[in-house]
Design an enzyme around this catalytic site. Structure first.
Site, PDB file in Angstrom:
ATOM      1  N   ASP A 177       0.856  -1.199   0.000  1.00 43.72           N
ATOM      2  CA  ASP A 177       0.000   0.000   0.000  1.00 43.72           C
ATOM      3  C   ASP A 177       0.891   1.248   0.000  1.00 43.72           C
ATOM      4  OD1 ASP A 177       0.488   0.993   2.608  1.00 43.72           O
ATOM      5  OD2 ASP A 177      -1.346   0.195   3.454  1.00 43.72           O
ATOM      6  N   ILE A 179       2.157   3.481   1.874  1.00 44.93           N
ATOM      7  CA  ILE A 179       3.207   3.825   2.845  1.00 44.93           C
ATOM      8  C   ILE A 179       4.089   2.641   3.246  1.00 44.93           C
ATOM      9  CG2 ILE A 179       1.962   5.816   3.776  1.00 44.93           C
ATOM     10  CD1 ILE A 179       1.439   3.913   6.289  1.00 44.93           C
ATOM     11  N   LYS A 180       3.934   1.501   2.603  1.00 44.85           N
ATOM     12  CA  LYS A 180       4.729   0.343   2.989  1.00 44.85           C
ATOM     13  C   LYS A 180       6.147   0.416   2.400  1.00 44.85           C
ATOM     14  CE  LYS A 180       1.688  -1.042   5.746  1.00 44.85           C
ATOM     15  NZ  LYS A 180       0.406  -1.586   5.419  1.00 44.85           N
ATOM     16  N   ASN A 181       7.004  -0.554   2.760  1.00 43.53           N
ATOM     17  CA  ASN A 181       8.433  -0.481   2.407  1.00 43.53           C
ATOM     18  C   ASN A 181       8.667  -0.296   0.911  1.00 43.53           C
ATOM     19  OD1 ASN A 181       8.734  -0.782   5.101  1.00 43.53           O
ATOM     20  ND2 ASN A 181       9.701  -2.796   5.039  1.00 43.53           N
ATOM     21  N   ILE A 182       7.878  -0.985   0.086  1.00 40.64           N
ATOM     22  CA  ILE A 182       7.743  -0.591  -1.325  1.00 40.64           C
ATOM     23  C   ILE A 182       6.249  -0.517  -1.617  1.00 40.64           C
ATOM     24  CG2 ILE A 182       9.928  -1.601  -2.138  1.00 40.64           C
ATOM     25  CD1 ILE A 182       8.180  -3.834  -3.472  1.00 40.64           C
TER      26      ILE A 182
END
Ligand SMILES: *Cc1c(COP(=O)(O)O)cnc(C)c1O
Length: 367
Positions: A177, A179-182
């Site tokens: 999503d 804001i996740k790491n990618i």
């Protein structure tokens, strides 16, 4: 305003999305399969099944395990609501368990005390990117014949004892999503090595149809398909996969920078007695967020930061205290006490050191 988090996206991603536009094939197609293969190589995993959200990944994994009425899933309360909704969507029961004070990860002793004859699954959440005690959890699962569905939404790129999360274990679910790491814009993946379950999830993600759309269109009888199992419409689109393909190329850079920022924060806060830091070995993890515990005045500090144009957050409101999940309430002493203390400070790839020092100064000034 310094945001709490934000994706690092730009022309590279946009140019890849343009290729999807030119191809005229927006749905699931070659970009999705390329993304799956790239993630497979990165994790050294057997099955990587891309879906449209992290919540879908969790739901389809539980659904494929045949989870239903009365089945119990042991899960920390301190997680995103999506983790719990995935359980509820199967008609199963979340059995909320506590977390460790110093890591905010699932407390294995509490897990073991909550196992009953109805328990089918343990769902650990790798909070902030720090891996849970996977050796202990896998051993417990074997002992009681349970499955482990990891909510690894925070932990794409993280290691556990030198092995990548998703490269071992039972079933691992990631989120991509914003804001996740990618990020894929929105997206998720189920990662596993169990052939039977893997094939079932591949069918389930696109309405229980026996072959992926792309393969179907490559067949001679391109119009022919069979619906063989109950399914969902959870597959990823080429548009989202194109974004993910470019993001994945940047992951090492993303991880390094966020580790550096976390270490800077730690350095600045380690001697402040009003603040407790979490136990984290940044050499092992891809940091998702930066959380401090504030013994007194957390809400006032949050307000103070807001007045200084800094966005702080709280991850998360414990789910056992949410209205919908009240029927599953049980007292969780650690979760309830740390909920009043945790504060998530800004952390994102494009954050400048000068932004970080603005945050540090504002926090120090408050105390
Ligand atoms: C983001 C997240 C999810 C769900 O992922 P989505 O892609 O937003 O559906 C699940 N669990 C945790 C802990 C998350 O942070």
């Amino acid at each position: 305003m310094i945001p709490n988090s934000r994706p690092s996206i730009g022309d590279d991603e946009l140019n890849e999305v343009k290729k999807v536009f030119s191809s005229g094939w927006l749905g699931m197609g070659s970009f999705v399969f390329d993304f799956e293969n790239a993630v497979k190589d990165y994790l050294r995993a057997k099955y990587v099944i891309a879906v449209n959200t992290g919540t879908s990944a969790l739901h389809i994994a539980l659904d494929a395990l045949g989870l239903g009425d009365d089945d119990e899933v042991i899960v920390p309360s301190l997680t995103f609501a999506g983790t719990i909704q995935a359980i509820i969507a199967c008609g199963a029961r979340p059995i909320f368990c506590d977390v460790e004070e110093n890591t905010l990860n699932i407390d294995i002793n509490d897990v073991r005390s909550k196992i009953t004859a109805k328990t089918k699954v343990i769902m650990p959440v790798h909070y902030g990117g720090l891996a849970c005690d996977m050796d202990g959890l896998l051993k417990t699962a074997e002992e009681f014949n349970l499955r482990i569905v990891e909510d690894a939404a925070h932990a794409f790129g993280s290691n556990y004892k030198g092995r990548k999360i998703g490269s071992f274990g039972d079933i691992t679910c990631f989120s991509f999503d914003p804001i996740k790491n990618i990020t894929c814009g929105e997206g998720g993946a189920v990662v596993l090595s169990d052939d039977k379950l893997g094939e079932r999830i591949i069918q389930k993600r696109i309405l229980g149809i026996d072959k992926d759309t792309w393969h179907r269109y490559k067949n001679e009888h391109s119009w022919y398909y069979e619906v063989v199992v109950p399914g969902l419409r959870y597959h990823m689109s080429n548009i989202n996969a194109a974004i993910g393909l470019i993001q994945l190329k940047k992951i090492d850079k993303f991880i390094e920078k966020k580790r550096k920022l976390c270490r800077l924060y730690d350095q600045e806060f380690k001697n402040k007695e009003e603040i407790t830091l979490l136990d984290k070995d940044y050499g092992q993890i891809a940091p998702f967020n930066y959380v401090i515990k504030v013994k007194k005045g957390r809400d006032q500090l949050m307000e103070h930061l807001k007045n200084n144009a800094i966005s702080a957050g709280i991850h998360y409101i414990p789910n056992h205290q949410q209205p919908l999940f009240k029927p599953f309430y049980r007292r969780l002493p650690v979760t309830e006490s740390i909920f009043g203390q945790i504060l998530t400070l800004p952390l994102y790839f494009d954050m400048q050191d000068s932004d970080l020092f603005k945050v540090v100064e504002a926090v120090k000034k408050f105390f």
